[in-house]
Design a protein around this motif. Structure first.
Motif, short mmCIF file in Angstrom:
data_model
loop_
_atom_site.label_atom_id
_atom_site.label_comp_id
_atom_site.label_asym_id
_atom_site.label_seq_id
_atom_site.Cartn_x
_atom_site.Cartn_y
_atom_site.Cartn_z
N GLN A 3 2.54 24.19 -68.72
CA GLN A 3 2.15 25.24 -67.79
C GLN A 3 3.08 25.19 -66.59
O GLN A 3 3.25 24.15 -65.96
N SER A 5 4.34 27.00 -62.86
CA SER A 5 3.81 27.73 -61.73
C SER A 5 4.88 28.67 -61.19
O SER A 5 6.05 28.28 -61.07
N ILE A 6 4.49 29.89 -60.87
CA ILE A 6 5.48 30.82 -60.30
C ILE A 6 5.88 30.39 -58.90
O ILE A 6 6.86 30.86 -58.36
N CYS A 17 10.31 35.94 -62.21
CA CYS A 17 9.91 34.87 -63.13
C CYS A 17 8.92 35.37 -64.17
O CYS A 17 8.87 34.85 -65.27
N ILE A 18 8.14 36.36 -63.82
CA ILE A 18 7.13 36.89 -64.73
C ILE A 18 7.69 38.14 -65.39
O ILE A 18 8.24 39.01 -64.73
N GLN A 19 7.53 38.21 -66.69
CA GLN A 19 7.99 39.36 -67.47
C GLN A 19 6.80 40.05 -68.12
O GLN A 19 5.72 39.47 -68.22
N ASP A 22 3.90 38.48 -70.70
CA ASP A 22 3.69 37.05 -70.44
C ASP A 22 2.20 36.79 -70.24
O ASP A 22 1.46 37.67 -69.81
N VAL A 24 -0.58 34.91 -68.07
CA VAL A 24 -0.73 34.38 -66.72
C VAL A 24 -2.19 34.04 -66.47
O VAL A 24 -3.09 34.59 -67.09
N VAL A 55 0.39 40.27 -68.86
CA VAL A 55 1.08 41.13 -67.90
C VAL A 55 1.43 42.45 -68.58
O VAL A 55 2.04 42.48 -69.65
N GLU A 80 -0.45 32.15 -62.09
CA GLU A 80 0.28 31.01 -62.65
C GLU A 80 0.80 31.45 -64.00
O GLU A 80 0.04 31.97 -64.82
N TRP A 81 2.06 31.24 -64.23
CA TRP A 81 2.69 31.63 -65.48
C TRP A 81 2.36 30.59 -66.55
O TRP A 81 2.50 29.39 -66.33
N ALA A 83 3.41 29.19 -70.06
CA ALA A 83 4.53 29.22 -71.00
C ALA A 83 4.09 28.85 -72.40
O ALA A 83 3.14 28.16 -72.61
#
Length: 83
Positions: A3, A5-6, A17-19, A22, A24, A55, A80-81, A83
């Motif tokens: 995990q 964090s942005i 950073c976020i696409q 994604d 989140v 997203v 929070e992104w 992954a």
């Protein structure tokens, strides 16, 4: 799986950073960071705090996130992104 964090991103590049598509997680911001967002999420969106969403759209620092059947506009600092 790790995990991320942005908040690890540069301040001005945080939204990059976020696409789209994604995953989140919505987090509750501390009052000292932004008390308006904190209070709004705490009282009106508390069922989504800690939940994972997808997203859909990104516009500057505003991110459109879908949680199950509901779509919520979030500030990039609230996410929070995953992954």
């Amino acid at each position: 799986m790790r995990q991320l964090s942005i908040f690890d991103c540069q301040e001005e590049d945080r939204h990059e950073c976020i696409q789209k598509h994604d995953l989140v997680k919505l987090i509750l911001l501390d009052k000292s960071i932004d008390w308006e967002i904190h209070n709004y999420r705490k009282y009106y969106c508390e069922k989504w705090i800690g939940k994972i969403g997808t997203v859909l759209e990104i516009k500057k620092n505003t991110v459109e996130v879908q949680f199950l059947e509901e779509i919520i506009l979030c500030d990039v600092r609230e996410l929070e992104w995953i992954a």
